[in-house]
Scaffold this active site. Structure first.
Site, PDB file in Angstrom:
ATOM      1  N   GLU A  43    -102.882-111.475  54.582  1.00  0.00           N
ATOM      2  CA  GLU A  43    -102.917-112.904  54.221  1.00  0.00           C
ATOM      3  C   GLU A  43    -101.756-113.252  53.276  1.00  0.00           C
ATOM      4  OE1 GLU A  43    -107.179-112.530  53.311  1.00  0.00           O
ATOM      5  OE2 GLU A  43    -107.474-114.369  54.462  1.00  0.00           O
TER       6      GLU A  43
ATOM      7  N   GLU B 248    -111.854-107.755  57.824  1.00  0.00           N
ATOM      8  CA  GLU B 248    -112.968-108.179  56.965  1.00  0.00           C
ATOM      9  C   GLU B 248    -114.316-108.106  57.673  1.00  0.00           C
ATOM     10  OE1 GLU B 248    -110.021-109.619  57.096  1.00  0.00           O
ATOM     11  OE2 GLU B 248    -109.355-110.215  55.092  1.00  0.00           O
TER      12      GLU B 248
ATOM     13  N   ALA C  23    -108.054-106.987  49.679  1.00  0.00           N
ATOM     14  CA  ALA C  23    -108.688-107.198  48.376  1.00  0.00           C
ATOM     15  C   ALA C  23    -109.248-105.875  47.891  1.00  0.00           C
ATOM     16  CB  ALA C  23    -109.808-108.216  48.524  1.00  0.00           C
TER      17      ALA C  23
ATOM     18  N   GLY D 297    -106.538-109.233  52.772  1.00  0.00           N
ATOM     19  CA  GLY D 297    -105.767-110.025  51.822  1.00  0.00           C
ATOM     20  C   GLY D 297    -104.293-109.663  51.819  1.00  0.00           C
TER      21      GLY D 297
END
Ligand code: 3H9
Length: 696
Positions: free
Chosen positions: A105, A125, A63, A102
């Site tokens: 992911e 994270e 992210a 992300g």
């Protein structure tokens, strides 16, 4: 402006490319572009499969951290990934560089994964005080089970493509061109395969539960005080007990809870602070000099540690010692590091030989004539260092950079014996130098820009976190440590025991207390410094003699079996010592001090106020360039809990006006020690924070 996401076709395969340099972070524009491209490709009857890849150096590294702290904008990443997963055609994620957070992911939400052998994948994270929040806690365990998923999420360090392949997290390694390999792979695929429907990782329920129990224990002990690890465990529990959709919603709630926490703000601050500390004016004005061979003078603890750090990063090193016996000891100190790794099964003899092939030892300074940089790491005494510099001045090539590894000594005083002052800087490594990440780069006024740039280039080669420090006693870290160390001594004399002080510090989040740290480093170092400073001390300043009394008994800490603590039979964790308490009581009696009680809260308020107040002086004098550099110094060199961001970040959240009030209140009893820094006063008056200063 280039589009952050492009959609093209190669035959019947749709190719979605993410292009958002430098690391393809998943900003709002990328998420929107990705969603639109996926919807379009899925609806296109001519498309049989979809490939997602990253342009430039990497698949998305997560992210966009810069967007955290601002209101989240649609589309949310978890929804984009759900849409990818529900595609009616096979979706292949083609990975290179670092597919993190992300980004990984997205790969987990894709139906198939192919990677170049050098790719790395991971969920880091936790280092930002967060949990994977785009389905990672629900999809990863379904694929590889709880033990491995927890390992990946708790450590936060990426794993290699080979390890991911072995664990079934990627399906294929791409030989040659990734795009081409991904297209060939996609053409072979017929049907989607969704991670949310995978069951292999959930099959052994007992093993899953056992892994959760272990992780919860780790979260409560080793990762004590941190929120994200426990949230990760809860999400994995939801993964095995709830349907995917419910688990995803639970994960989303936990993610936002973490994102709103002070811990996450602290860690995100630490992330950017670390990157900002490497950006210094000198390095923007000049290119570093070449660094192909290093010289290290001194094979003691520091010299050997620096040598190991350099050898590990591929640099050839010539170590100089004064005679053959010392050189043999120096080499043994280096080899011992590798022998320990071999004993633990973490290195082979062959790897050690490869590394040691880059090592050369000599007793002749003349053997440094080819070195691009020489680091002097001899005994911490001005006359000894000067003698070495005199020798080096005679033999080094004219543009060699000359550095002193010192934690305290004035670099100008050392370099004044040479004719090459502009080529000299200080490098303050922390012990053990091959492990500790912090490197204070001490810049005397005479240093040329490219010499400073070379210092920062060396840090990068060695994998260190550099902080620029001015040439002032104790530089940044030890100068501030001196001040809060004094504050702790005052509290000890006034009634707190060293054990209460240490307990408060550990409770705050440090890995160890101040006195345990003194014992580990050796109490004699401080004692020598205090004796050297005798006569120079300001007589009106409060001086606590407790540490001197301890040293006079020959109790220098762990190495002598006792210091502030007792270390029976070589124990590494100390036990409180009643004799120390009696000794402290005797010192109080001499000064007619009646002991009073200190709460843990007061101990920390004073300790941190002393730290931050002195840090303001360090800033005011230009010894540190910005508050975030002080945060980096304390997080990476002095054990300040990273999840609090650093002392300056902590002070901002505590409130500068409140801290100034505290200092003024303490100053009513000791106005000499507790003089508020004019910078702190100014900031409070103008309503500014340290973060405002970081922004410049
Ligand atoms: C996440 O993904 C949450 C999801 O689970 C759920 C969401 C709902 N964003 O480190 P470098 C910048 S959380 C924005 O010097 P390297 C960095 O600031 C995220 N910017 O290079 C620097 O900028 P500048 C999980 C980022 O080669 C430049 O890129 N992901 C981001 O030594 C180069 O960085 C992570 O935690 C980002 N995500 O290392 C990964 N990442 O040049 C964090 C980097 O202006 N990133 N930048 O100073 C890293 O670990 C390293 O940057 C990486 C490259 C290994 C990628």
């Amino acid at each position: 402006m280039t589009q952050p996401v492009t959609l093209s076709t190669a035959g019947s395969i749709a190719v979605i490319e993410i292009n958002n340099p430098p690391v393809n972070a998943l900003s709002q524009a990328v998420r929107q572009g990705l969603l639109d491209a996926v919807v379009q490709a899925d609806a296109d009857a001519a498309v049989t499969a979809i490939v997602i890849l990253g342009a430039g150096r990497s698949f998305p590294a997560g992210a966009d951290i810069k967007e955290f702290g601002q209101p989240m904008q649609d589309p949310h990443l978890p929804d984009v990934i759900d849409r990818i997963e529900s595609c009616s055609k096979p979706v292949v994620a083609a990975l290179h560089g670092t597919a993190l957070g992300g980004g990984f992911e997205i790969a987990l939400g894709s139906h198939y994964r192919i990677a170049v052998p050098s790719a790395r994948v991971g969920l880091p994270e936790i280092h930002l005080g967060l949990i994977p929040g785009a389905g990672g806690t629900q999809r990863l365990p379904r694929l590889c089970g709880a033990a491995m998923a927890l390992d990946i999420m708790f450590k936060g360090t990426p794993i290699s493509a080979q390890d991911a392949l072995a664990a079934g997290l990627i399906d294929r390694l791409a030989e040659g061109d990734l795009r081409q390999a991904a297209l060939i792979y996609a053409a072979e695929l017929q049907t989607p395969r969704r991670s949310r429907e995978a069951t292999s990782g959930l099959a052994d329920k007992a093993a899953f539960e056992a892994a959760l129990t272990d992780a919860e224990e780790t979260a409560r002990s080793r990762m004590r005080g941190q929120m994200a690890p426990l949230k990760i465990v809860q999400c994995l529990r939801a993964c095995i007990t709830q349907p995917f959709a419910d688990g995803r919603l639970f994960e989303r709630d936990c993610f936002f809870e973490c994102l709103a926490s002070e811990q996450s703000k602290g860690m995100i601050h630490a992330f950017f602070a670390q990157r900002a500390s490497a950006k210094v004016p000198e390095a923007s004005r000049a290119e570093p000099r070449p660094l192909n061979r290093l010289g290290v003078v001194g094979g003691g603890t520091m010299g050997a540690g620096i040598t190991v750090a350099a050898l590990n990063s591929g640099l050839p090193v010539t170590m100089i010692e004064r005679d053959h016996d010392s050189l043999a000891r120096g080499r043994a100190n280096v080899e011992q590091v590798y022998d320990r790794l071999i004993a633990k099964g973490r290195m082979s003899e062959a790897q050690k030989s490869d590394i040691m092939a880059r090592y050369q030892g000599s007793t002749q300074f003349a053997d440094l004539s080819e070195a691009d940089m020489v680091i002097e790491a001899v005994f911490e005494r001005l006359d000894v260092k000067r003698a070495v510099f005199e020798q080096l001045d005679k033999v080094l090539k004219p543009d060699a950079v000359l550095a002193s590894n010192t934690s305290y000594i004035d670099i100008d005083e050392i370099s004044s014996v040479t004719n090459r002052r502009k080529h000299v800087l200080g490098l303050h490594f922390f012990s053990p130098a091959n492990i500790m990440k912090l490197l204070e780069i001490v810049v005397p006024q005479s240093a040329a820009d490219d010499v400073v740039a070379t210092g920062f280039a060396l840090a990068k080669i060695l994998g260190k976190i550099p902080v620029r420090a001015g040439n002032s006693p104790g530089f940044i870290g030890n100068r501030i440590l001196g001040k809060y160390g004094d504050c702790a001594a005052h509290m000890m004399e006034d009634g707190a025991t060293p054990y209460e002080i240490d307990a408060a510090i550990v409770e705050f989040g440090y890995p160890m207390g101040l006195h345990a740290m003194y014992d580990l480093a050796g109490l004699d170092i401080g004692w020598d410094n205090r004796k050297a400073a005798q006569g120079k001390r300001n007589p009106v300043e409060r001086y606590v003699e407790i540490a001197d009394r301890i040293c006079e008994r020959g109790w220098f800490g762990q190495k002598t079996g006792r210091g502030f603590y007792l270390y029976p039979d070589g124990a590494r964790i100390g036990a409180p010592d009643p004799e120390i308490l009696a000794l402290i009581e005797a010192e109080r009696a001499k000064k007619s001090i009646t002991a009073r009680r200190f709460t843990a809260e007061e101990i920390m308020a004073r300790y941190l106020a002393a730290m931050v107040n002195e840090a303001c002086e360090v800033l005011r004098e230009g010894v540190a360039l910005k508050p975030s550099d002080i945060d980096v110094t304390f997080v990476h060199g002095y054990g300040f809990p990273r999840y609090r961001g650093g002392p300056m970040k902590f002070a901002d959240s505590y409130g500068l006006a409140r801290m100034l009030d505290d200092i003024r209140r303490y100053g009513q009893h000791d106005p000499i020690f507790w003089q508020a820094s004019p910078l702190l006063v100014e900031l409070v008056a103008s309503g500014q924070t340290f973060n405002d200063l970081n922004k410049g």
